[in-house]
Design an enzyme around this catalytic site. Sequence first.
Site, short mmCIF file in Angstrom:
data_model
loop_
_atom_site.label_atom_id
_atom_site.label_comp_id
_atom_site.label_asym_id
_atom_site.label_seq_id
_atom_site.Cartn_x
_atom_site.Cartn_y
_atom_site.Cartn_z
N LYS A 1 -5.47 -4.51 -2.69
CA LYS A 1 -4.04 -4.18 -2.67
C LYS A 1 -3.18 -5.40 -2.34
CE LYS A 1 -0.69 -1.25 -0.20
NZ LYS A 1 -0.51 -0.11 0.73
N TYR B 1 -2.92 -1.04 4.82
CA TYR B 1 -1.81 -0.56 5.64
C TYR B 1 -0.73 0.02 4.74
CZ TYR B 1 0.43 -5.29 5.20
OH TYR B 1 0.98 -6.47 4.77
N CYS B 2 0.03 0.95 5.27
CA CYS B 2 1.05 1.69 4.53
C CYS B 2 0.50 2.22 3.21
CB CYS B 2 2.28 0.81 4.27
SG CYS B 2 3.76 1.77 3.81
N PRO B 3 -0.61 3.00 3.28
CA PRO B 3 -1.24 3.48 2.06
C PRO B 3 -0.40 4.54 1.35
CG PRO B 3 -2.23 4.55 3.96
CD PRO B 3 -1.26 3.52 4.50
N LEU C 1 4.60 3.55 6.39
CA LEU C 1 4.10 3.05 7.68
C LEU C 1 4.28 1.55 7.77
CD1 LEU C 1 0.92 5.31 7.73
CD2 LEU C 1 2.86 5.46 9.31
#
Length: 280
Positions: free
Chosen positions: A158, A145-147, A91
């Site tokens: 992260k 975001y973009c997990p 993502l």
Amino acid sequence: MDRWQEIFSEKKVRFIDQRIGELKVWESFAVDDALAESIHQGDSAPVVRVWTHPRSVVLGIADSRLPFLIDGARWLKTQGYQPVVRNSGGLAVALDEGVLNISLLINDQGSIGIHEGYEKMVRFMKALLADWTDQVEAFEVVGSYCPGDYDLSIGGKKFAGISQRRIRNGIAIQIYLSVTADHQARARLVREFYRIGIQGEETRFDYPEVDPNVMEALETILGVTITVDEVVEKLQGLLDSAGLAVEQDQLTASELKIFDKRRGLMLDRNQRALGDLFNQ
């Protein structure tokens, strides 16, 4: 032998440095495709490629299906960020000069599974950052975001995410490494993009509810000053210390031909998804 060294079983590696220059962010994914295809054809040794780009938000394929994608993309442009759609999974990810992208391009010889590919990058990153920390963990950081299962974090914060793209036997394992601050500002940017892109509509895909508090830049987490240049220097030293024959390189003539084809595919993908908002 440290396990990370098994990535380069051929004892030879090409090092390609494409930090900020004439290459556009959407073209970077065509470069990795060209290198992966070259590796598949047996024309290239494994490659380590480093690349950075000015302010951009790289969208995953699922992001291109947001109900109000154009509204979200237009807002990104007002914030000084170029939206682009990549050709791999995952993502939205925010890039700027403080985010280092590293691509490991290898031949899987038909035997490297998806999870093993991710594990190779995790081992490589732990070795790369060993002089700074031994606290790197790999698990999904909920709220980032973009997990993904192979998010890299320290103390639950992260700072990096990994993706993977395969072209036959050629694998591109890609990581974005948020080296310098402000990573929480990047997270707020992506959070607002999703708010505008969804606007309360029901979606088939579960997009992340981004919490900036679970994301942070590496230098902020460690409380030391680290630059992208220092990380690249450390990476080069790591390769040298392994006794590898490292060749400073760029794309070959045959790879440039593949790049032109792959670049055309990326151009078409972005024009269809973003229309006039796509800046070539």
